[in-house]
Motif scaffolding. Structure first.
Motif, PDB file in Angstrom:
ATOM      1  N   UNK A  55     -23.486  14.161 -29.491  1.00  0.00           N
ATOM      2  CA  UNK A  55     -22.835  14.725 -30.424  1.00  0.00           C
ATOM      3  C   UNK A  55     -21.199  16.171 -29.900  1.00  0.00           C
ATOM      4  N   UNK A  56     -21.849  15.464 -28.442  1.00  0.00           N
ATOM      5  CA  UNK A  56     -21.276  16.940 -27.517  1.00  0.00           C
ATOM      6  C   UNK A  56     -19.094  17.389 -28.662  1.00  0.00           C
ATOM      7  N   UNK A  57     -18.340  16.468 -28.653  1.00  0.00           N
ATOM      8  CA  UNK A  57     -17.052  17.628 -29.347  1.00  0.00           C
ATOM      9  C   UNK A  57     -17.279  18.091 -29.798  1.00  0.00           C
ATOM     10  N   UNK A  58     -17.751  17.184 -31.396  1.00  0.00           N
ATOM     11  CA  UNK A  58     -17.887  18.048 -32.398  1.00  0.00           C
ATOM     12  C   UNK A  58     -18.853  19.253 -32.338  1.00  0.00           C
ATOM     13  N   UNK A  59     -19.193  19.477 -31.402  1.00  0.00           N
ATOM     14  CA  UNK A  59     -20.331  21.429 -31.872  1.00  0.00           C
ATOM     15  C   UNK A  59     -19.298  21.917 -30.440  1.00  0.00           C
ATOM     16  N   UNK A  60     -18.837  21.412 -30.035  1.00  0.00           N
ATOM     17  CA  UNK A  60     -17.887  21.953 -29.372  1.00  0.00           C
ATOM     18  C   UNK A  60     -17.092  22.318 -29.222  1.00  0.00           C
ATOM     19  N   UNK A  61     -15.967  21.716 -30.798  1.00  0.00           N
ATOM     20  CA  UNK A  61     -15.249  22.250 -31.453  1.00  0.00           C
ATOM     21  C   UNK A  61     -15.688  22.782 -32.679  1.00  0.00           C
ATOM     22  N   UNK A  62     -16.947  22.832 -32.949  1.00  0.00           N
ATOM     23  CA  UNK A  62     -17.354  23.978 -33.411  1.00  0.00           C
ATOM     24  C   UNK A  62     -16.762  25.373 -32.994  1.00  0.00           C
ATOM     25  N   UNK A  63     -17.681  25.487 -32.280  1.00  0.00           N
ATOM     26  CA  UNK A  63     -18.055  26.400 -31.037  1.00  0.00           C
ATOM     27  C   UNK A  63     -17.387  27.470 -31.584  1.00  0.00           C
ATOM     28  N   UNK A  64     -15.670  26.030 -30.971  1.00  0.00           N
ATOM     29  CA  UNK A  64     -14.184  26.617 -30.501  1.00  0.00           C
ATOM     30  C   UNK A  64     -13.317  27.517 -31.705  1.00  0.00           C
ATOM     31  N   UNK A  65     -13.157  26.952 -32.997  1.00  0.00           N
ATOM     32  CA  UNK A  65     -13.287  26.968 -34.098  1.00  0.00           C
ATOM     33  C   UNK A  65     -13.539  28.242 -34.723  1.00  0.00           C
ATOM     34  N   UNK A  66     -14.775  28.341 -34.315  1.00  0.00           N
ATOM     35  CA  UNK A  66     -15.735  29.818 -35.210  1.00  0.00           C
ATOM     36  C   UNK A  66     -14.583  31.054 -33.874  1.00  0.00           C
ATOM     37  N   UNK A  67     -14.723  30.512 -32.706  1.00  0.00           N
ATOM     38  CA  UNK A  67     -13.923  31.884 -32.426  1.00  0.00           C
ATOM     39  C   UNK A  67     -12.702  31.934 -32.795  1.00  0.00           C
ATOM     40  N   UNK A  68     -12.002  30.374 -33.858  1.00  0.00           N
ATOM     41  CA  UNK A  68     -10.819  31.224 -33.615  1.00  0.00           C
ATOM     42  C   UNK A  68     -10.568  31.887 -34.767  1.00  0.00           C
TER      43      UNK A  68
END
Length: 256
Positions: free
Chosen positions: A187-200
């Motif tokens: 689930x790497x890209x989903x979790x990485x994008x969630x991490x980045x989206x939270x920061x945004x």
């Protein structure tokens, strides 16, 4: 946006994703790819709709370093130009007002790891392998690896990585402090994008100043000067409408 051959830019809300796209070569970087990465970074840095940038790789690697066939056939002039462009690439990430996240899934070796080290944060899949193997070519990392690595971890670990040129897994490097988060490969890209989206969703003006001040702490500037800069920055932000509105909104919510 510009059409590239070796990289792809995607946008998800306020997150820009820069993807290395030479999967058959494990995204090894040749001169064309370096030029396109620099242009793509500049485009993202200038995009006012982007709050966070993330770098990843297509296929089995983030980036397996330089394209050795091309790298080894360079003239002295081409080699010097390649190194100078590399310096610009790393600095355009470090000096950006936006936060950059390296999202490593697979191999990040040599210049690939150096790009990741120039980012503000690094997340990785549990299947990732990273290292600086230049010693096997009787070389050293030439993209800031010897210097940026020491900003992330202790000097004994740095020397081990540089001297042995070995590959290390995500769990090891997470324990050493290089990696911020380790996510499942499935689930790497989903979790990485969630991490980045939270920061945004954080205040862009605050993040810009936080990045600048955090980077300032790694310089030789006098500590008192850095503390004074911090004090002046918080004062400047406090007087701006965005902070005043956020403070008043917090007060109203706390009174309910």
């Amino acid at each position: 946006m510009t059409n590239f051959e070796t990289v792809v830019i995607e946008k998800v809300d306020k997150v820009a994703i820069l993807k290395f796209n030479r999967p058959e070569q494990l995204n090894a970087m040749n001169r064309q790819m370096m030029d396109e990465i620099i242009e793509a970074i500049d485009l993202i840095n200038c995009d006012e709709d982007v709050c966070v940038a993330m770098i990843c790789g297509e296929g089995r690697a983030f980036m397996a370093g330089a394209d050795i066939k091309e790298y080894g056939s360079q003239t002295n002039e081409e080699f010097i130009a390649f190194q100078q462009k590399g310096k610009r690439l790393y600095e355009s990430i470090e000096n950006s007002s936006k936060p950059w996240i390296a999202a490593v899934d697979g191999f990040a070796l040599g210049g690939g790891l150096e790009i990741a080290l120039s980012c503000d944060m690094l997340v990785a899949s549990d299947q990732s392998k990273m290292g600086l193997p230049e010693v096997f070519l009787s070389l050293i990392p030439g993209g800031g690896g010897t210097q940026r690595l020491i900003q992330k971890i202790g000097i004994n670990r740095v020397k081990e990585m540089l001297f042995f040129g070995a590959q290390y897994n995500a769990k090891e490097l997470n324990n050493w402090g290089i990696i911020n988060r380790v996510f499942s490969n499935n689930s790497f890209m989903d979790e990485a994008l969630t991490f980045a989206s939270k920061l945004s969703r954080r205040s862009a003006q605050s993040i810009t100043q936080l990045k600048r001040l955090a980077n300032l702490s790694t310089t030789t500037l006098d500590f008192n000067q850095r503390i004074e800069d911090e004090a002046q920055t918080v004062k400047d932000l406090f007087l701006q409408d965005e902070a005043q509105a956020a403070i008043q909104n917090f007060i109203k919510k706390s009174e309910k």
